[in-house]
Structures are given as structure tokens and as C-alpha cells.
Enzyme design. Structure first.
Site, PDB file in Angstrom:
ATOM      1  N   SER A 143       0.872  -1.184   0.000  1.00  0.00           N
ATOM      2  CA  SER A 143       0.000   0.000   0.000  1.00  0.00           C
ATOM      3  C   SER A 143       0.903   1.226   0.000  1.00  0.00           C
ATOM      4  CB  SER A 143      -0.838  -0.002   1.288  1.00  0.00           C
ATOM      5  OG  SER A 143      -1.431   1.260   1.518  1.00  0.00           O
ATOM      6  N   TYR A 156      -2.608  -0.769  10.439  1.00  0.00           N
ATOM      7  CA  TYR A 156      -2.475  -0.947   8.979  1.00  0.00           C
ATOM      8  C   TYR A 156      -1.137  -0.406   8.491  1.00  0.00           C
ATOM      9  CZ  TYR A 156      -4.109  -1.005   4.079  1.00  0.00           C
ATOM     10  OH  TYR A 156      -4.258  -1.252   2.729  1.00  0.00           O
TER      11      TYR A 156
HETATM   12  P1  NAD Z   1     -11.331  -6.395  -0.145  1.00  0.00           P
HETATM   13  O1  NAD Z   1     -11.961  -6.187   1.184  1.00  0.00           O
HETATM   14  O2  NAD Z   1     -12.128  -6.157  -1.375  1.00  0.00           O
HETATM   15  O3  NAD Z   1     -10.733  -7.865  -0.231  1.00  0.00           O
HETATM   16  C1  NAD Z   1     -10.025  -8.426   0.824  1.00  0.00           C
HETATM   17  C2  NAD Z   1      -9.933  -9.908   0.608  1.00  0.00           C
HETATM   18  O4  NAD Z   1      -9.256 -10.485   1.720  1.00  0.00           O
HETATM   19  C3  NAD Z   1     -11.295 -10.605   0.515  1.00  0.00           C
HETATM   20  O5  NAD Z   1     -11.220 -11.665  -0.411  1.00  0.00           O
HETATM   21  C4  NAD Z   1     -11.481 -11.140   1.933  1.00  0.00           C
HETATM   22  O6  NAD Z   1     -12.365 -12.249   2.005  1.00  0.00           O
HETATM   23  C5  NAD Z   1     -10.063 -11.538   2.235  1.00  0.00           C
HETATM   24  N1  NAD Z   1      -9.792 -11.707   3.644  1.00  0.00           N
HETATM   25  C6  NAD Z   1     -10.027 -10.836   4.661  1.00  0.00           C
HETATM   26  N2  NAD Z   1      -9.671 -11.401   5.816  1.00  0.00           N
HETATM   27  C7  NAD Z   1      -9.200 -12.647   5.524  1.00  0.00           C
HETATM   28  C8  NAD Z   1      -8.700 -13.709   6.291  1.00  0.00           C
HETATM   29  N3  NAD Z   1      -8.600 -13.638   7.632  1.00  0.00           N
HETATM   30  N4  NAD Z   1      -8.327 -14.843   5.655  1.00  0.00           N
HETATM   31  C9  NAD Z   1      -8.455 -14.960   4.321  1.00  0.00           C
HETATM   32  N5  NAD Z   1      -8.903 -13.973   3.536  1.00  0.00           N
HETATM   33  C10 NAD Z   1      -9.292 -12.838   4.147  1.00  0.00           C
HETATM   34  O7  NAD Z   1      -9.997  -5.519  -0.131  1.00  0.00           O
HETATM   35  P2  NAD Z   1      -9.018  -4.964  -1.275  1.00  0.00           P
HETATM   36  O8  NAD Z   1      -9.178  -3.504  -1.306  1.00  0.00           O
HETATM   37  O9  NAD Z   1      -9.154  -5.734  -2.520  1.00  0.00           O
HETATM   38  O10 NAD Z   1      -7.629  -5.246  -0.558  1.00  0.00           O
HETATM   39  C11 NAD Z   1      -6.727  -6.251  -0.978  1.00  0.00           C
HETATM   40  C12 NAD Z   1      -5.334  -5.882  -0.490  1.00  0.00           C
HETATM   41  O11 NAD Z   1      -4.933  -4.654  -1.096  1.00  0.00           O
HETATM   42  C13 NAD Z   1      -5.217  -5.677   1.026  1.00  0.00           C
HETATM   43  O12 NAD Z   1      -3.988  -6.197   1.500  1.00  0.00           O
HETATM   44  C14 NAD Z   1      -5.224  -4.163   1.156  1.00  0.00           C
HETATM   45  O13 NAD Z   1      -4.567  -3.724   2.313  1.00  0.00           O
HETATM   46  C15 NAD Z   1      -4.470  -3.778  -0.101  1.00  0.00           C
HETATM   47  N6  NAD Z   1      -4.687  -2.399  -0.529  1.00  0.00           N
HETATM   48  C16 NAD Z   1      -5.944  -1.959  -0.824  1.00  0.00           C
HETATM   49  C17 NAD Z   1      -6.114  -0.647  -1.222  1.00  0.00           C
HETATM   50  C18 NAD Z   1      -7.450  -0.079  -1.565  1.00  0.00           C
HETATM   51  O14 NAD Z   1      -7.534   1.132  -1.715  1.00  0.00           O
HETATM   52  N7  NAD Z   1      -8.472  -0.903  -1.728  1.00  0.00           N
HETATM   53  C19 NAD Z   1      -5.009   0.211  -1.311  1.00  0.00           C
HETATM   54  C20 NAD Z   1      -3.756  -0.269  -1.006  1.00  0.00           C
HETATM   55  C21 NAD Z   1      -3.616  -1.584  -0.620  1.00  0.00           C
END
Ligand code: NAD
Length: 261
Positions: A143, A156
Site C-alpha cells: 500500500s 495498517y
Molecule cells: P477487499 O476487502 O475487497 O478484499 C479483501 C480480501 O481479503 C477478501 O477476499 C477477503 O475475504 C479476504 N480476507 C479478509 N480477511 C481474511 C482472512 N482472515 N483470511 C483470508 N482472507 C481474508 O480488499 P481490497 O481492497 O481488494 O484489498 C486487498 C489488499 O490490497 C489488502 O492487502 C489491502 O490492504 C491492499 N490495498 C488496498 C487498497 C485499496 O484502496 N483498496 C489500497 C492499497 C492496498
């Protein structure tokens, strides 16, 4: 289909960025193991679609990324089913927004476990096979918060800074073996994770939904556009190519200019 014959695990791939990553890998012919929580029928629909897109196997494993034994079992299952794991993407992540003095201890523990320690457990399980085969690609969805902080996100930001360090360390250890390890560091991507933190941010800062989107989330992003999950997936695919063999230990920002400031 440059990934035909290769196999991948993407953690947290029932939603958002992870699902886009799984789709991109399958579209290039990879066998894919998806993981994460959600509605069983919806997950099965995605799994069948991935299999149709790749012409290879697609499996679902419901391992909880907070549980090291379940992560090890997931990797063992993928190794048995696919004959090895060539690409491992540690992507599962959760968020909680609160000032440090109110930050619930159990949320700190859960975020460190799911957003950081799960990557350690995944990497230690897949690296031996990758080293033995002389080829591997490990990616982490870090991130912009692996590089800079924002208020109210102690766990985070700590976990994502940790991911950046873990990635660099394992990159050094695996560099002689044809294995690369890199982070992709998106800014705000429009996914359920971002959408779900809007109410907490509204409460924590006393703002309306529009103010949170425009003045908090996109305030940091000079492009004033959310990153798209498909853009993250396109970079991940490039890092899986043989042309990317010399890229390791890198942390790629995809944040609309956020961390340039
Ligand atoms: P999201 O909530 O859409 O997806 C998260 C996924 O992780 C889902 O499939 C959920 O079921 C799974 N998950 C959550 N807890 C879990 C657990 N204990 N065991 C197994 N699976 C689990 O989120 P996203 O935005 O797609 O985020 C994905 C990654 O990208 C994360 O690491 C997040 O920190 C990172 N990220 C997201 C953003 C953003 O703006 N969305 C920005 C930077 C980084």
C-alpha cells in the site's frame, strides 16, 4: 497465454484487488487457487469462471489468513493439486480506523496477523519449491501506507511498512534461485475495503460521505482518481514475466502520485 503450465495462489481473492489478480493470472493460462471469505455460491461461480478462462484448474481454499496452520495446509493442498506453486500473491488484508488511544487491541492483533504475518507464513511455505525449481514469483499487495502514514491507521500502516521490509529480505534470500519478490503499493483503489472504511472515517473525523471521498481518500491522490483493481493486476502480470527476472526487492507505487508529494 504466457502462464500456461504455471500455478498460482492469491490470498484474499474472493473480492476486490485479489479477484482481479486471480482473473488476470487465469486469463494468461495459470492454474489458480483462490482464497478468502464470502458467499459460497458466489465463490463457486468465480472459481468456475476462472477455470473456463484459463483452461486449467481453479481451486478455492477457505484458509483463514490469521491461522498459520491453515496457511500451511492451503499451500500443501495447492502443491498437491498443481504439482507446485510458481506464483504466490499475498493480498488478503483488512482495515480498522481509530485513534491510537481507542485502537482495540484485538483489531491490532488481527491486522498484524492478516496483513503482515500471513505473508511470512505464505512465503516460508512456497519458497522451498520455488528454489528447487529455479523459478518463482512472489508478490505482496502492500500500500502507499508501506511508505507513508495516515492518522488513525496505526495497525495498517505498521503492517504495511512491515510488508515492505519482509519483501526486501526474502528478495535478497531468493535472488540467486530465479525467484523474485516484489510489493505493489496502490493508493486508494475502489474496492469493498475502501468503501467499508468510509463510515468509520466519517465517525472518526465528523465528516459526510462526500467529504471523506473527496477530502480524505482522494485528497492524497493528485490524479483525483481511484486506482482500478485491473491496473494493479496488469502490473502484477508484468512482474510474472521472464522479462521481469531482474526486478526483485522493489516496491512499486501505483498511487496517482500520492507518495511523490
Ligand atoms: P477487499 O476487502 O475487497 O478484499 C479483501 C480480501 O481479503 C477478501 O477476499 C477477503 O475475504 C479476504 N480476507 C479478509 N480477511 C481474511 C482472512 N482472515 N483470511 C483470508 N482472507 C481474508 O480488499 P481490497 O481492497 O481488494 O484489498 C486487498 C489488499 O490490497 C489488502 O492487502 C489491502 O490492504 C491492499 N490495498 C488496498 C487498497 C485499496 O484502496 N483498496 C489500497 C492499497 C492496498
Amino acid at each position: 497465454m504466457f502462464l500456461k503450465g504455471k500455478s498460482a495462489i492469491v490470498t484474499g481473492s474472493t473480492s476486490g484487488i485479489g479477484l482481479a489478480l486471480a482473473k488476470a493470472l487465469a486469463a494468461e493460462g495459470a492454474s489458480v487457487m483462490i482464497n478468502g471469505f464470502g458467499d459460497a455460491d458466489a465463490i463457486e461461480t468465480e472459481r468456475v469462471a476462472l477455470q473456463a478462462a484459463s483452461g486449467a484448474k481453479a481451486l478455492y481454499d477457505g484458509a483463514d489468513m490469521a491461522k498459520p496452520d491453515q496457511i500451511a495446509a492451503m499451500v500443501a493442498r495447492a502443491q498437491d493439486a498443481f504439482g507446485g506453486v510458481d506464483i504466490a500473491i499475498s493480498n488478503a488484508g483488512i482495515q480498522h480506523v481509530a485513534p491510537i488511544e481507542d485502537f482495540p487491541v484485538e483489531k491490532w492483533d488481527a491486522i498484524l496477523a492478516i496483513n503482515l504475518s500471513s505473508s511470512f507464513h505464505l512465503m516460508r511455505a512456497v519458497v522451498p519449491g520455488m528454489k528447487a525449481r529455479g523459478w518463482g514469483r512472489i508478490l505482496t499487495t502492500a500500500s502507499a501506507h508501506s511508505l507513508v502514514a495516515s492518522p488513525n491507521k496505526a495497525a495498517y500502516v505498521a503492517a504495511k511498512h512491515g510488508i515492505a521490509g519482509l519483501t526486501k529480505t526474502v528478495a535478497l534470500e531468493t535472488a540467486p534461485f530465479g525467484v523474485t519478490v516484489n510489493c505493489i503499493s496502490p493508493g486508494y483503489v475502489w474496492t469493498p475495503l475502501v468503501e467499508n472504511q468510509i463510515p468509520d472515517t466519517m465517525a472518526a473525523r465528523g465528516l459526510t460521505r462526500e467529504q471523506v471521498i473527496n477530502d480524505v481518500l482522494l485528497a492524497a491522490q493528485p490524479t483525483k482518481q481511484f486506482v482500478l483493481p485491473e491496473q494493479v493486476a496488469a502490473l502484477a502480470l508484468f512482474l510474472c514475466r521472464d522479462e521481469a527476472a531482474s526486478i526483485t526487492g522493489a516496491n512499486y507505487s501505483m498511487d496517482g502520485g500520492w507518495t511523490a508529494a
